[in-house]
Design a protein around this motif. Structure first.
Motif, PDB file in Angstrom:
ATOM      1  N   GLY A  61       3.726  41.558   9.672  1.00 55.55           N
ATOM      2  CA  GLY A  61       2.374  41.912   9.247  1.00 55.55           C
ATOM      3  C   GLY A  61       1.485  40.709   8.984  1.00 55.55           C
ATOM      4  N   THR A  62       2.076  39.622   8.518  1.00 57.44           N
ATOM      5  CA  THR A  62       1.303  38.407   8.269  1.00 57.44           C
ATOM      6  C   THR A  62       0.762  37.866   9.591  1.00 57.44           C
ATOM      7  N   SER A  86      -3.432  41.646  -4.233  1.00 58.84           N
ATOM      8  CA  SER A  86      -2.741  42.080  -3.020  1.00 58.84           C
ATOM      9  C   SER A  86      -1.463  41.269  -2.926  1.00 58.84           C
ATOM     10  N   TRP A  87      -0.702  41.525  -1.877  1.00 60.90           N
ATOM     11  CA  TRP A  87       0.391  40.633  -1.521  1.00 60.90           C
ATOM     12  C   TRP A  87      -0.234  39.366  -0.938  1.00 60.90           C
ATOM     13  N   SER A  89      -0.018  37.568   1.590  1.00 58.89           N
ATOM     14  CA  SER A  89      -0.394  37.455   3.007  1.00 58.89           C
ATOM     15  C   SER A  89      -1.893  37.577   3.228  1.00 58.89           C
ATOM     16  N   ASP A 158      -6.229  45.595   6.112  1.00 61.68           N
ATOM     17  CA  ASP A 158      -4.820  45.261   5.898  1.00 61.68           C
ATOM     18  C   ASP A 158      -4.135  46.572   5.508  1.00 61.68           C
ATOM     19  N   ALA A 160      -0.881  47.234   5.591  1.00 64.07           N
ATOM     20  CA  ALA A 160       0.564  47.020   5.418  1.00 64.07           C
ATOM     21  C   ALA A 160       1.188  48.000   4.423  1.00 64.07           C
ATOM     22  N   GLN A 161       0.362  48.523   3.488  1.00 66.65           N
ATOM     23  CA  GLN A 161       0.909  49.430   2.473  1.00 66.65           C
ATOM     24  C   GLN A 161       0.422  50.860   2.671  1.00 66.65           C
ATOM     25  N   SER A 182       2.343  46.158   8.730  1.00 59.96           N
ATOM     26  CA  SER A 182       3.657  45.526   8.571  1.00 59.96           C
ATOM     27  C   SER A 182       4.720  46.623   8.619  1.00 59.96           C
ATOM     28  N   LYS A 187       8.465  49.000   3.611  1.00 60.83           N
ATOM     29  CA  LYS A 187       7.148  49.629   3.769  1.00 60.83           C
ATOM     30  C   LYS A 187       7.330  51.106   4.153  1.00 60.83           C
TER      31      LYS A 187
HETATM   32  C1  LIG Z   1       3.771  43.444   3.269  1.00 64.25           C
HETATM   33  C2  LIG Z   1       2.366  43.055   3.307  1.00 64.25           C
HETATM   34  C3  LIG Z   1       1.853  42.159   4.267  1.00 64.25           C
HETATM   35  C4  LIG Z   1       2.696  41.313   5.174  1.00 64.25           C
HETATM   36  O1  LIG Z   1       3.637  41.896   5.908  1.00 64.25           O
HETATM   37  P1  LIG Z   1       4.916  41.093   6.452  1.00 64.25           P
HETATM   38  O2  LIG Z   1       5.407  41.968   7.538  1.00 64.25           O
HETATM   39  O3  LIG Z   1       5.862  40.961   5.312  1.00 64.25           O
HETATM   40  O4  LIG Z   1       4.452  39.767   6.963  1.00 64.25           O
HETATM   41  C5  LIG Z   1       0.484  41.938   4.303  1.00 64.25           C
HETATM   42  N1  LIG Z   1      -0.337  42.536   3.441  1.00 64.25           N
HETATM   43  C6  LIG Z   1       0.104  43.385   2.495  1.00 64.25           C
HETATM   44  C7  LIG Z   1      -0.885  44.023   1.582  1.00 64.25           C
HETATM   45  C8  LIG Z   1       1.462  43.655   2.382  1.00 64.25           C
HETATM   46  O5  LIG Z   1       1.891  44.490   1.425  1.00 64.25           O
END
Ligand SMILES: *Cc1c(COP(=O)(O)O)cnc(C)c1O
Length: 372
Positions: A61-62, A86-87, A89, A158, A160-161, A182, A187
């Motif tokens: 995801g990054t 946030s995370w 990334s 983003d 990812a969540q 991601s 996830k």
């Molecule tokens: C998990 C996450 C990412 C990054 O994902 P990876 O696959 O671990 O690189 C980016 N943004 C958010 C908000 C995330 O929770």
């Protein structure tokens, strides 16, 4: 009584074991470890799931976020607005592109980017906003889309969540100029290793991303048009994701049911003790995480830990206060909502296979804590 985990990856794997085993064995048999039909199938099916034209798979995801920023050539002298919670990334990718992350506080109800503060943070150097659908709760997309249109900014989601979460009927990932996902194992849709994907509204940018993630080759092998990189999804991860994707909708439905149950059972607690995640008629929550807030967060976490109920904190530090951003000179007072969330948030167990008995046990333990 057996411990209650935060997320039970084993329960999901056990339920899907025959199909997962066959899918993995198939890759071993064909030895097509990179690219191939599994990756193509996943890209197609996940694009359908999100309601977008095309998904470009990548390594994580990054990378998905970085590839999007690269496709729009965001770099030194550019500013990118990101939420203060946030995370890592989300802001890390801005800094690794050589651009400046401009942190903006979150909204106290949605925990996503505060749109008014984002508007106030726009300067002549601002190129983009990265919005995070934090915990699975969609951000205020209509207001953000309007802001980005008015100021001629790129809007990246983003996601990812937030796989499968919806805002006014639209699935996240289909509303911004581009979106990143991601498939980290924990996830909502998780691979058995690292994996990611991104999409862009405009075919030109999708084509760029597809070239950038494969050594800058838009088409023919050994013809490198751009400075690219290797960020491919491997076939084993795609095979696992193909087994899981058909179940994603039912998993999110189940998690929404669990969230309703938590709400019912915790509704009698005063908001001064415990705050539940926002309910909004405009959004369908993806419930990657079920995050409550309480001023007695650390004591409650300890109380639950003693009863073998796992919890965790997403996230204990607001992004601008991390050591890597020390040169920006941010103070806690600048981001009151994000900092308060970092001190009060607690993620309770949340996964599709969670049972009613488990939810009741968690809630009984929480009541016991506040009654004492
Ligand atoms: C998990 C996450 C990412 C990054 O994902 P990876 O696959 O671990 O690189 C980016 N943004 C958010 C908000 C995330 O929770």
């Amino acid at each position: 009584m057996p411990p209650i985990p935060l997320i039970d990856l084993k329960a999901q794997q056990t339920a899907l074991q025959p199909a997962l085993g066959a899918a993995i064995q198939n890759i071993l048999t064909t030895t097509r470890f990179i690219g191939g039909p599994e990756v193509e199938t996943f890209e197609k099916d996940f694009a359908n799931f999100c309601g977008v034209e095309e998904m470009v798979s990548c390594a994580n995801g990054t990378d998905a976020l970085e590839l999007l920023l690269d496709a729009w050539e965001i770099g030194p002298d550019d500013e990118v607005i990101v939420p203060a919670m946030s995370w890592i990334s989300t802001s890390e990718v801005v800094a690794t592109r050589g651009a400046k992350p401009v942190f903006v506080d979150i909204d106290a109800a949605s925990y996503c980017l505060d749109v008014n503060l984002a508007e106030a943070a726009v300067t002549s150097r601002t190129k983009a906003i990265i919005v995070v659908h934090l915990y699975g709760q969609p951000a205020e997309m209509d207001a953000l889309i309007a802001l980005c249109k008015a100021k001629n900014l790129l809007l990246l989601e983003d996601c990812a969540q937030a796989h499968g979460a919806k805002y006014r009927g639209r699935t996240v990932g289909s509303m911004g100029d581009g979106a990143a996902f991601s498939f980290f194992p924990s996830k909502s849709l998780g691979a058995y290793g690292d994996a990611g994907a991104c999409t862009a509204l405009n075919i030109h940018h999708r084509t760029s991303v597809r070239a950038l993630k494969n050594h800058g080759m838009p088409g023919r092998r050994h013809h490198h048009k751009y400075h690219g990189r290797n960020s491919r999804m491997d076939a084993l991860q795609a095979a696992v994701l193909n087994v899981k994707l058909p179940h994603l909708t039912e998993w999110i439905v189940a998690k929404n049911r669990h969230a309703d149950r938590y709400r019912e059972l915790l509704a009698d607690l005063e908001p001064t003790h415990l705050v539940l995640p926002r309910m909004s008629a405009e959004t369908y929550h993806g419930y990657h995480l079920f995050v409550i807030r309480t001023p007695r967060r650390d004591a409650l976490a300890e109380h639950l830990r003693e009863r073998e109920i796992a919890t965790t904190v997403h996230y204990p530090t607001a992004l601008p206060l991390h050591a890597c951003y020390a040169d920006l000179g941010h103070r806690a007072e600048d981001f009151p909502v994000a900092v308060d969330l970092s001190r009060t948030a607690l993620s309770l167990p949340m996964f599709a296979e969670l049972t009613i008995a488990q939810i009741e046990r968690v809630c009984a333990a929480i009541h016991e804590f506040f009654a004492a």
